[in-house]
Write a protein that holds these residues in place. Structure first.
Motif, PDB file in Angstrom:
ATOM      1  N   LYS A  86      36.119  20.933  45.099  1.00  0.00           N
ATOM      2  CA  LYS A  86      35.254  22.059  44.762  1.00  0.00           C
ATOM      3  C   LYS A  86      35.917  22.964  43.738  1.00  0.00           C
ATOM      4  O   LYS A  86      37.145  23.026  43.642  1.00  0.00           O
ATOM      5  CB  LYS A  86      34.840  22.839  45.999  1.00  0.00           C
ATOM      6  N   SER A  87      35.079  23.663  42.985  1.00  0.00           N
ATOM      7  CA  SER A  87      35.553  24.573  41.950  1.00  0.00           C
ATOM      8  C   SER A  87      34.574  25.738  41.850  1.00  0.00           C
ATOM      9  O   SER A  87      33.361  25.542  41.957  1.00  0.00           O
ATOM     10  CB  SER A  87      35.647  23.842  40.605  1.00  0.00           C
ATOM     11  N   LYS A  88      35.104  26.953  41.665  1.00  0.00           N
ATOM     12  CA  LYS A  88      34.287  28.160  41.494  1.00  0.00           C
ATOM     13  C   LYS A  88      34.864  28.989  40.361  1.00  0.00           C
ATOM     14  O   LYS A  88      36.073  29.185  40.284  1.00  0.00           O
ATOM     15  CB  LYS A  88      34.291  29.020  42.754  1.00  0.00           C
ATOM     16  N   THR A  89      33.985  29.486  39.499  1.00  0.00           N
ATOM     17  CA  THR A  89      34.407  30.379  38.419  1.00  0.00           C
ATOM     18  C   THR A  89      33.518  31.608  38.408  1.00  0.00           C
ATOM     19  O   THR A  89      32.293  31.488  38.434  1.00  0.00           O
ATOM     20  CB  THR A  89      34.335  29.678  37.050  1.00  0.00           C
ATOM     21  N   LYS A  90      34.140  32.793  38.382  1.00  0.00           N
ATOM     22  CA  LYS A  90      33.426  34.061  38.264  1.00  0.00           C
ATOM     23  C   LYS A  90      33.898  34.742  36.979  1.00  0.00           C
ATOM     24  O   LYS A  90      35.094  34.912  36.770  1.00  0.00           O
ATOM     25  CB  LYS A  90      33.710  34.963  39.458  1.00  0.00           C
ATOM     26  N   THR A  91      32.944  35.135  36.150  1.00  0.00           N
ATOM     27  CA  THR A  91      33.251  35.782  34.871  1.00  0.00           C
ATOM     28  C   THR A  91      32.405  37.039  34.766  1.00  0.00           C
ATOM     29  O   THR A  91      31.239  37.035  35.157  1.00  0.00           O
ATOM     30  CB  THR A  91      32.939  34.819  33.705  1.00  0.00           C
ATOM     31  N   LYS A  92      33.011  38.132  34.266  1.00  0.00           N
ATOM     32  CA  LYS A  92      32.230  39.363  34.130  1.00  0.00           C
ATOM     33  C   LYS A  92      32.693  40.212  32.953  1.00  0.00           C
ATOM     34  O   LYS A  92      33.844  40.136  32.525  1.00  0.00           O
ATOM     35  CB  LYS A  92      32.262  40.182  35.413  1.00  0.00           C
ATOM     36  N   VAL A  93      31.753  40.999  32.460  1.00  0.00           N
ATOM     37  CA  VAL A  93      32.003  41.993  31.418  1.00  0.00           C
ATOM     38  C   VAL A  93      31.385  43.285  31.915  1.00  0.00           C
ATOM     39  O   VAL A  93      30.195  43.331  32.228  1.00  0.00           O
ATOM     40  CB  VAL A  93      31.343  41.596  30.075  1.00  0.00           C
TER      41      VAL A  93
END
Length: 126
Positions: A86-93
């Motif tokens: 499994k893999s999770k990516t969270k990106t924010k600006v």
């Protein structure tokens, strides 16, 4: 008259996990800039994929945007008879602060799980 970037920042992270006949990958990237007139612009993107030889695989990406912040979340998971990746990516600006974080994990029954984390942070000079 053209405006030139006065300040710019970018971030990105991604990762892959694999075990047995399973694999999962996600990534995220974002950028923001201000020009010499003080105008602000930002962008974000994310995605993922998963594969399994004989089990199940699922991936999902969500992007939320409003005038104050951008968020992207990608996750992928594959499993086959107790073996999984499994893999999770969270990106924010938000307010000129950018971040991207990825966590991956794979596991084969009877063995120690394999985990990894990557992250990237940046900020506009305001």
């Amino acid at each position: 008259m053209s405006a030139y970037a006065d300040d710019a920042a970018t971030v990105g992270s991604g990762g892959s996990a694999s075990a047995g006949d399973t694999s999962a990958s996600t990534l995220g990237t974002a950028g923001a800039t201000t020009d010499d007139n003080g105008d602000y612009a930002a962008s974000i993107g994310s995605g993922g994929s998963a594969a399994s030889g004989g089990g199940k695989a699922k991936s999902q990406t969500k992007v939320n945007a409003n005038p104050y912040k951008l968020n992207a979340h990608a996750q992928a998971m594959a499993h086959d008879k107790g073996t999984f990746s499994k893999s999770k990516t969270k990106t924010k600006v938000k307010d000129g602060d950018l971040s991207s974080r990825t966590k991956t994990m794979s596991h084969v029954p009877g063995q120690k799980p394999v985990m990894n984390r990557t992250q990237s942070d940046a900020s506009l000079n305001q």
